[in-house]
Design a protein around this motif. Structure first.
Motif: not given
Length: 116
Positions: A22-23, A26-27, A55-56, A59, A63
């Motif tokens: 996921v991270d 997201s990046s 997106v945040d 994410a 999470g």
């Protein structure tokens, strides 16, 4: 009472891997948004800002879902271990009844599977 020592390896590792995925996603999404916004100009900056926020949020939700799945999976694993221990205690305390239940269940399963 004996300790069963049943451990399912890799469950938390899968949750951590999912979190890292996921991270990473997201990046990657943030990088792509930055590249597009640099090329398009100031009007796109507002759109890029909204996209960053979206997106945040996604994410964060992913999470939280991964963490919830990890917790629920742990509870399910503990419930399985407790059920197995209760079954062991019952069989040790009532061996003839357990044998009768096993024979009856085997007979019923063989009859059910014979018709298929």
């Amino acid at each position: 009472m004996e300790s069963t020592g049943i451990v399912t390896p890799g469950f938390k590792d899968g949750s951590r891997t999912l979190g890292r995925t996921v991270d990473t996603a997201s990046s990657g999404a943030h990088d792509a948004i930055d590249k597009v916004s640099d090329a398009a100009g100031p009007m796109v900056d507002r759109i890029a800002s909204g996209a960053h926020q979206a997106v945040d949020k996604i994410a964060g939700a992913a999470g939280q879902a991964a963490e919830t799945l990890s917790v629920k999976g742990g509870k399910l694993k503990n419930a399985q271990a407790q059920a197995m221990e209760q079954a062991r205690i019952y069989v040790r305390g009532n061996p003839l009844a357990a044998l009768g239940i096993a024979v009856a269940a085997g007979y019923l399963l063989s009859r059910l599977l014979r018709f298929r």
